[in-house]
Design a protein around this motif. Structure first.
Motif, PDB file in Angstrom:
ATOM      1  N   PHE A   1       0.848  -1.208   0.000  1.00 48.80           N
ATOM      2  CA  PHE A   1       0.000   0.000   0.000  1.00 48.80           C
ATOM      3  C   PHE A   1       0.884   1.258   0.000  1.00 48.80           C
ATOM      4  O   PHE A   1       0.690   2.180  -0.798  1.00 48.80           O
ATOM      5  CB  PHE A   1      -0.904   0.001   1.247  1.00 48.80           C
ATOM      6  N   ASN A   2       1.875   1.276   0.895  1.00 45.37           N
ATOM      7  CA  ASN A   2       2.755   2.447   1.002  1.00 45.37           C
ATOM      8  C   ASN A   2       3.488   2.727  -0.306  1.00 45.37           C
ATOM      9  O   ASN A   2       3.705   3.886  -0.684  1.00 45.37           O
ATOM     10  CB  ASN A   2       3.792   2.219   2.111  1.00 45.37           C
ATOM     11  N   THR A   3       3.879   1.646  -0.982  1.00 46.93           N
ATOM     12  CA  THR A   3       4.631   1.804  -2.229  1.00 46.93           C
ATOM     13  C   THR A   3       3.775   2.506  -3.290  1.00 46.93           C
ATOM     14  O   THR A   3       4.217   3.453  -3.945  1.00 46.93           O
ATOM     15  CB  THR A   3       5.097   0.410  -2.744  1.00 46.93           C
ATOM     16  N   ILE A   4       2.533   2.042  -3.423  1.00 42.00           N
ATOM     17  CA  ILE A   4       1.663   2.661  -4.438  1.00 42.00           C
ATOM     18  C   ILE A   4       1.285   4.085  -4.015  1.00 42.00           C
ATOM     19  O   ILE A   4       1.213   4.999  -4.827  1.00 42.00           O
ATOM     20  CB  ILE A   4       0.379   1.812  -4.669  1.00 42.00           C
ATOM     21  N   LYS A   5       1.102   4.263  -2.701  1.00 40.05           N
ATOM     22  CA  LYS A   5       0.798   5.611  -2.172  1.00 40.05           C
ATOM     23  C   LYS A   5       1.899   6.600  -2.569  1.00 40.05           C
ATOM     24  O   LYS A   5       1.621   7.667  -3.094  1.00 40.05           O
ATOM     25  CB  LYS A   5       0.727   5.489  -0.640  1.00 40.05           C
ATOM     26  N   ALA A   6       3.142   6.202  -2.329  1.00 43.35           N
ATOM     27  CA  ALA A   6       4.273   7.110  -2.598  1.00 43.35           C
ATOM     28  C   ALA A   6       4.480   7.315  -4.095  1.00 43.35           C
ATOM     29  O   ALA A   6       4.945   8.379  -4.522  1.00 43.35           O
ATOM     30  CB  ALA A   6       5.535   6.550  -1.946  1.00 43.35           C
ATOM     31  N   CYS A   7       4.151   6.304  -4.902  1.00 46.03           N
ATOM     32  CA  CYS A   7       4.368   6.402  -6.355  1.00 46.03           C
ATOM     33  C   CYS A   7       3.179   7.005  -7.087  1.00 46.03           C
ATOM     34  O   CYS A   7       3.250   7.258  -8.297  1.00 46.03           O
ATOM     35  CB  CYS A   7       4.643   5.007  -6.945  1.00 46.03           C
ATOM     36  N   PHE A   8       2.070   7.205  -6.375  1.00 50.85           N
ATOM     37  CA  PHE A   8       0.819   7.568  -7.041  1.00 50.85           C
ATOM     38  C   PHE A   8       0.923   8.813  -7.940  1.00 50.85           C
ATOM     39  O   PHE A   8       0.441   8.793  -9.075  1.00 50.85           O
ATOM     40  CB  PHE A   8      -0.308   7.725  -6.012  1.00 50.85           C
ATOM     41  N   PRO A   9       1.557   9.904  -7.487  1.00 50.12           N
ATOM     42  CA  PRO A   9       1.618  11.073  -8.383  1.00 50.12           C
ATOM     43  C   PRO A   9       2.291  10.749  -9.722  1.00 50.12           C
ATOM     44  O   PRO A   9       1.832  11.191 -10.777  1.00 50.12           O
ATOM     45  CB  PRO A   9       2.450  12.087  -7.569  1.00 50.12           C
ATOM     46  N   GLN A  10       3.353   9.935  -9.670  1.00 49.34           N
ATOM     47  CA  GLN A  10       4.038   9.553 -10.908  1.00 49.34           C
ATOM     48  C   GLN A  10       3.183   8.602 -11.742  1.00 49.34           C
ATOM     49  O   GLN A  10       3.124   8.706 -12.968  1.00 49.34           O
ATOM     50  CB  GLN A  10       5.376   8.884 -10.564  1.00 49.34           C
ATOM     51  N   LEU A  11       2.505   7.664 -11.069  1.00 46.03           N
ATOM     52  CA  LEU A  11       1.662   6.704 -11.791  1.00 46.03           C
ATOM     53  C   LEU A  11       0.532   7.436 -12.506  1.00 46.03           C
ATOM     54  O   LEU A  11       0.197   7.143 -13.648  1.00 46.03           O
ATOM     55  CB  LEU A  11       1.091   5.668 -10.816  1.00 46.03           C
ATOM     56  N   ARG A  12      -0.051   8.426 -11.811  1.00 46.96           N
ATOM     57  CA  ARG A  12      -1.149   9.181 -12.402  1.00 46.96           C
ATOM     58  C   ARG A  12      -0.653   9.997 -13.609  1.00 46.96           C
ATOM     59  O   ARG A  12      -1.262   9.986 -14.665  1.00 46.96           O
ATOM     60  CB  ARG A  12      -1.777  10.104 -11.353  1.00 46.96           C
ATOM     61  N   LYS A  13       0.489  10.658 -13.403  1.00 50.01           N
ATOM     62  CA  LYS A  13       1.039  11.509 -14.464  1.00 50.01           C
ATOM     63  C   LYS A  13       1.364  10.700 -15.718  1.00 50.01           C
ATOM     64  O   LYS A  13       1.124  11.134 -16.835  1.00 50.01           O
ATOM     65  CB  LYS A  13       2.313  12.162 -13.911  1.00 50.01           C
TER      66      LYS A  13
END
Ligand code: COA
Length: 288
Positions: free
Chosen positions: A136-148
């Motif tokens: 969960f933490n990994t996707i949380k921290a990467c979310f802005p990049q994943l969205r972009k």
């Protein structure tokens, strides 16, 4: 077994399919995740690998960078996936050094065999925190990049929660949670262009998990696998390449089981069950 440049000739993939892409891998120095990363780097990606052990992580990153001329691979140590801020810092470093993140592999995991009587509450919590909260933490921290970048996520799961596996209550519970997390995020993040899938490896030869987790006295696992061999790290790498490739653009919310059909056989303990449980008898060293 590690991959080298011959993978480009012997695999089914086009050599440059991941040119310009960046993958962020937790547990990237571990036996399975390192080989997943090797395949992606060989096929054109740059990579950041993240781990708790700094020396091991840096060494793995240096080896990965040698696989392809011009490959950029960053190793970031002292990162504990249980601490979201520590992953967020690693994401910042990755974007600073590699410019972006397109793909994420949530691979960091903890495991050991323990019967319920000796599995403390803290031990259970440790594994659930590393495997599930860490994902969960990994996707949380990467979310802005994943969205972009309309990114793609792979969670490394398992098959042992499809049925009951003794001595693995902690891992089964954690991995069931990982599958649930992936399914929910596939639905929630799909409209943003992000895909989420799990890879569930079976018995993979040469891994720490396989050597530590095979109960003593059990007949060789490969004789019980429908495809009559242990899996290889390359099998997992190929599934990874598929899920990140454009061939899987319409694939999300799935669990890619890579186990030669083993889980359909069930009864991981073979002939040891139930004597291995009963023979432990009563013991006063039960752990809280
Ligand atoms: N059997 C039973 N309990 C164990 C254990 C084992 N083999 N290994 C650790 N634990 C318990 C500890 O006793 C402790 O519980 P306690 O406080 O009640 O005594 C709890 O787990 C946490 O242990 P700790 O040493 O603080 O580890 P950690 O929180 O840093 O977590 C683990 C790391 C537990 C996952 C550890 O097993 C590990 O680092 N493993 C190596 C990496 C790995 O497993 N890779 C995956 C291969 S498939």
């Amino acid at each position: 077994m590690d991959l080298d440049r011959t993978y480009l000739q012997t695999s089914a993939w086009k050599s440059n399919i991941f040119k310009g892409k960046v993958v962020f891998v937790t547990g990237g120095a571990g036996t399975i995740c390192k080989v997943q990363t090797q395949a992606l780097v060989l096929l054109g990606a740059d990579a950041a690998i993240i781990g708790r052990n700094e020396a091991k992580t840096i060494k793995a990153a240096e080896e990965l960078a040698k696989l392809r001329d011009g490959a950029k691979v960053v190793g970031i140590g002292n990162v504990d996936v249980r601490d979201v801020q520590s992953i967020a810092n690693a994401v910042e470093t990755t974007v600073e050094k590699l410019g972006r993140i397109d793909f994420v592999i949530a691979g960091a995991a903890g495991n050991f065999l323990s019967d319920f009587n000796h599995l403390s509450s803290n031990a259970f919590k440790s594994v659930v925190s590393i495997d599930l909260l860490g994902s969960f933490n990994t996707i949380k921290a990467c979310f802005p990049q994943l969205r972009k970048n309309k990114g793609k996520v792979i969670f490394v799961s398992a098959t042992l929660h499809y049925y009951g596996v003794p001595f693995q209550a902690h891992v089964g519970a954690a991995k069931a949670g990982v599958d649930a997390l992936s399914n929910a995020l596939a639905v929630e993040l799909g409209p943003l262009g992000i895909t989420c899938n799990c890879i569930a490896p079976g018995a993979i030869g040469g891994t720490e998990g396989m050597s530590r987790l095979t109960p003593p006295g059990q007949r060789p696992t490969e004789t019980r696998v429908p495809l009559q061999r242990l899996g290889s790290t390359r099998d997992i790498a190929d599934a990874t390449v598929y899920l990140f490739s454009p061939a899987a653009d319409y694939v999300t919310g799935t669990i890619q089981v890579v186990d030669g059909g083993l889980w359909h056989i069930g009864n991981m303990m073979g002939d040891l069950y139930p004597d291995v449980i009963i023979s432990q008898g009563e013991d006063e060293h039960s752990k809280l």
